[in-house]
Design a protein around this motif. Structure first.
Motif, PDB file in Angstrom:
ATOM      1  N   MET A   1      -8.378 -18.142  30.965  1.00 41.62           N
ATOM      2  CA  MET A   1      -7.692 -18.613  29.756  1.00 41.62           C
ATOM      3  C   MET A   1      -7.235 -17.408  28.936  1.00 41.62           C
ATOM      4  N   GLN A   2      -5.975 -17.459  28.505  1.00 37.97           N
ATOM      5  CA  GLN A   2      -5.450 -16.352  27.710  1.00 37.97           C
ATOM      6  C   GLN A   2      -6.036 -16.398  26.301  1.00 37.97           C
ATOM      7  N   LYS A   3      -6.485 -15.259  25.824  1.00 36.21           N
ATOM      8  CA  LYS A   3      -7.069 -15.172  24.495  1.00 36.21           C
ATOM      9  C   LYS A   3      -5.971 -14.950  23.465  1.00 36.21           C
ATOM     10  N   CYS A   4      -5.998 -15.774  22.422  1.00 35.15           N
ATOM     11  CA  CYS A   4      -5.024 -15.626  21.342  1.00 35.15           C
ATOM     12  C   CYS A   4      -5.632 -14.752  20.259  1.00 35.15           C
ATOM     13  N   GLU A   5      -4.951 -13.665  19.916  1.00 38.66           N
ATOM     14  CA  GLU A   5      -5.453 -12.779  18.877  1.00 38.66           C
ATOM     15  C   GLU A   5      -4.707 -13.030  17.575  1.00 38.66           C
ATOM     16  N   LYS A   6      -5.454 -13.156  16.524  1.00 39.60           N
ATOM     17  CA  LYS A   6      -4.870 -13.361  15.206  1.00 39.60           C
ATOM     18  C   LYS A   6      -4.387 -12.021  14.651  1.00 39.60           C
ATOM     19  N   SER A   7      -3.117 -11.992  14.284  1.00 40.87           N
ATOM     20  CA  SER A   7      -2.591 -10.742  13.715  1.00 40.87           C
ATOM     21  C   SER A   7      -3.170 -10.561  12.318  1.00 40.87           C
ATOM     22  N   HIS A   8      -3.322  -9.311  11.914  1.00 36.74           N
ATOM     23  CA  HIS A   8      -3.866  -9.052  10.596  1.00 36.74           C
ATOM     24  C   HIS A   8      -3.284  -7.743  10.071  1.00 36.74           C
ATOM     25  N   THR A   9      -3.360  -7.572   8.780  1.00 36.91           N
ATOM     26  CA  THR A   9      -2.879  -6.352   8.148  1.00 36.91           C
ATOM     27  C   THR A   9      -3.990  -5.784   7.283  1.00 36.91           C
ATOM     28  N   ALA A  10      -3.810  -4.523   6.920  1.00 35.60           N
ATOM     29  CA  ALA A  10      -4.798  -3.864   6.064  1.00 35.60           C
ATOM     30  C   ALA A  10      -4.588  -4.199   4.590  1.00 35.60           C
ATOM     31  N   PHE A  11      -3.436  -4.833   4.277  1.00 32.85           N
ATOM     32  CA  PHE A  11      -3.102  -5.092   2.881  1.00 32.85           C
ATOM     33  C   PHE A  11      -2.622  -6.519   2.674  1.00 32.85           C
ATOM     34  N   ASP A  12      -2.885  -7.037   1.482  1.00 33.25           N
ATOM     35  CA  ASP A  12      -2.414  -8.363   1.087  1.00 33.25           C
ATOM     36  C   ASP A  12      -1.155  -8.280   0.232  1.00 33.25           C
ATOM     37  N   ALA A  13      -0.919  -7.124  -0.379  1.00 32.18           N
ATOM     38  CA  ALA A  13       0.245  -6.979  -1.260  1.00 32.18           C
ATOM     39  C   ALA A  13       0.652  -5.521  -1.360  1.00 32.18           C
ATOM     40  N   VAL A  14       1.934  -5.309  -1.645  1.00 35.60           N
ATOM     41  CA  VAL A  14       2.460  -3.980  -1.952  1.00 35.60           C
ATOM     42  C   VAL A  14       3.117  -4.078  -3.328  1.00 35.60           C
ATOM     43  N   ILE A  15       2.752  -3.170  -4.212  1.00 35.45           N
ATOM     44  CA  ILE A  15       3.313  -3.141  -5.563  1.00 35.45           C
ATOM     45  C   ILE A  15       4.220  -1.922  -5.680  1.00 35.45           C
ATOM     46  N   PHE A  16       5.506  -2.189  -5.843  1.00 34.50           N
ATOM     47  CA  PHE A  16       6.508  -1.129  -5.905  1.00 34.50           C
ATOM     48  C   PHE A  16       6.877  -0.796  -7.353  1.00 34.50           C
ATOM     49  N   ASP A  17       7.244   0.454  -7.560  1.00 35.91           N
ATOM     50  CA  ASP A  17       7.907   0.863  -8.789  1.00 35.91           C
ATOM     51  C   ASP A  17       9.371   0.420  -8.696  1.00 35.91           C
ATOM     52  N   TRP A  18      10.118   0.563  -9.786  1.00 40.46           N
ATOM     53  CA  TRP A  18      11.535   0.214  -9.773  1.00 40.46           C
ATOM     54  C   TRP A  18      12.419   1.454  -9.587  1.00 40.46           C
ATOM     55  N   ALA A  19      12.917   2.022 -10.706  1.00 35.51           N
ATOM     56  CA  ALA A  19      13.915   3.087 -10.608  1.00 35.51           C
ATOM     57  C   ALA A  19      13.400   4.272  -9.806  1.00 35.51           C
ATOM     58  N   GLY A  20      14.174   4.658  -8.791  1.00 35.64           N
ATOM     59  CA  GLY A  20      13.811   5.774  -7.933  1.00 35.64           C
ATOM     60  C   GLY A  20      13.005   5.373  -6.717  1.00 35.64           C
ATOM     61  N   THR A  21      12.447   4.150  -6.744  1.00 35.88           N
ATOM     62  CA  THR A  21      11.647   3.671  -5.610  1.00 35.88           C
ATOM     63  C   THR A  21      12.367   2.559  -4.861  1.00 35.88           C
ATOM     64  N   THR A  22      12.813   1.524  -5.593  1.00 38.35           N
ATOM     65  CA  THR A  22      13.505   0.405  -4.952  1.00 38.35           C
ATOM     66  C   THR A  22      14.966   0.297  -5.381  1.00 38.35           C
ATOM     67  N   VAL A  23      15.285   0.741  -6.593  1.00 31.53           N
ATOM     68  CA  VAL A  23      16.676   0.743  -7.061  1.00 31.53           C
ATOM     69  C   VAL A  23      16.991   2.104  -7.681  1.00 31.53           C
ATOM     70  N   ASP A  24      18.271   2.338  -7.956  1.00 34.37           N
ATOM     71  CA  ASP A  24      18.713   3.552  -8.664  1.00 34.37           C
ATOM     72  C   ASP A  24      18.269   4.823  -7.939  1.00 34.37           C
ATOM     73  N   TYR A  25      18.920   5.104  -6.835  1.00 39.36           N
ATOM     74  CA  TYR A  25      18.636   6.309  -6.046  1.00 39.36           C
ATOM     75  C   TYR A  25      18.677   7.532  -6.951  1.00 39.36           C
ATOM     76  N   GLY A  26      17.575   8.274  -6.991  1.00 38.75           N
ATOM     77  CA  GLY A  26      17.483   9.466  -7.820  1.00 38.75           C
ATOM     78  C   GLY A  26      17.006   9.209  -9.233  1.00 38.75           C
ATOM     79  N   CYS A  27      16.886   7.916  -9.606  1.00 36.47           N
ATOM     80  CA  CYS A  27      16.344   7.532 -10.924  1.00 36.47           C
ATOM     81  C   CYS A  27      17.148   8.177 -12.050  1.00 36.47           C
ATOM     82  N   PHE A  28      18.440   7.817 -12.137  1.00 37.96           N
ATOM     83  CA  PHE A  28      19.313   8.470 -13.102  1.00 37.96           C
ATOM     84  C   PHE A  28      19.497   7.720 -14.412  1.00 37.96           C
ATOM     85  N   ALA A  29      19.256   6.415 -14.453  1.00 35.77           N
ATOM     86  CA  ALA A  29      19.470   5.676 -15.700  1.00 35.77           C
ATOM     87  C   ALA A  29      18.602   6.208 -16.834  1.00 35.77           C
TER      88      ALA A  29
END
Length: 262
Positions: A1-29
């Protein structure tokens, strides 16, 4: 019988900054806003002086700049007295007005952000955000970023935590509360300034610094592309060292690098 493995991650959430991290390349505003505000008071700060406190609560940013030796001396030369807390408030109020004028022009989502966030969500990971912007600024930035493909599950500004912004950890804890998370060991913080790194570490999170397009790098996309391979490596190494000295657990070239740690 093939064993089914449950995928898992080391994290439940990622908290991002805004300017310079996700928007506004170089953080110029915010950078341009601080430059304009100080110049209206007769002081011309350098780019390094403006960027050094990036990520802090904005009034703390202004206060930190005015405490810099050269800028303190400039203020005393121009006004014939040391700066006061009232002066800090006046420069801050002008800088906030300037940021509100600037942010609508700096809401483009950085490369690889939407794809990376989609991948994280497929893995069952929640997406939060903290910022140095106020609620009023974020209402503009978040709405525009959403039309361009990036919308976290929640975001919290210093307004949400009694103005106790970075490097305090309270915005992170508000994210965790909203997202229903209890284990700081299973949350990742990602940012582009020393203040981001300190915020994440003060909250007990695995904390990651992003190099390209960061405030710490301080270059536009065009300026970065124009560098030679050697120059890119040298600048990247400088940013990496800055993050590591602040306590970062990891440093990635761009936002896709966070997937290596999930």
């Amino acid at each position: 019988m093939q064993k089914c493995e449950k995928s898992h991650t080391a994290f439940d959430a990622v908290i991002f900054d805004w300017a310079g991290t996700t928007v506004d390349y170089g953080c110029f505003a915010p950078v341009q806003a601080f430059m304009d505000a100080f110049e209206e008071f007769g002081i011309v700060p350098t780019m390094d002086e403006v960027r050094a406190p990036m990520g802090m609560l904005k009034i703390d940013h202004v206060r930190t700049m005015l405490q810099m030796e050269r800028l303190t001396a400039e203020w005393e030369r121009i006004y014939g007295r040391p700066f006061t807390e009232e002066d800090v408030c006046q420069v801050y109020q002008l800088s906030e007005k300037k940021i509100l004028e600037n942010v609508p022009r700096f809401t483009d989502v950085k490369p690889y952000v939407t794809e990376t966030v989609e991948t994280l969500r497929r893995m069952g990971i929640k997406i939060g955000s903290t910022t140095g912007y106020t609620d009023e600024m974020m209402e503009i930035v978040a709405a525009d970023a959403a039309t361009k493909g990036y919308k976290p599950d929640c975001w919290f500004s210093p307004d949400s935590v009694d103005r106790k912004g970075r490097p305090n950890p309270y915005m992170i804890f508000r994210n965790m509360q909203f997202l229903g998370l209890t284990d700081v060991r299973r949350v990742m913080k990602v940012g582009d300034t020393v203040s981001d790194i300190r915020e994440g570490k003060n909250a007990g999170l695995f904390t990651v610094g992003v190099i390209e397009g960061s405030s710490a790098m301080g270059l536009s996309r065009e300026e970065f592309k124009a560098l030679s391979p050697k120059e890119k490596e040298e600048r990247s190494q400088q940013v990496r060292q800055m993050y590591m000295e602040a306590g970062a657990d990891a440093v990635v070239t761009d936002i896709r690098g966070v997937l290596e740690y999930i």
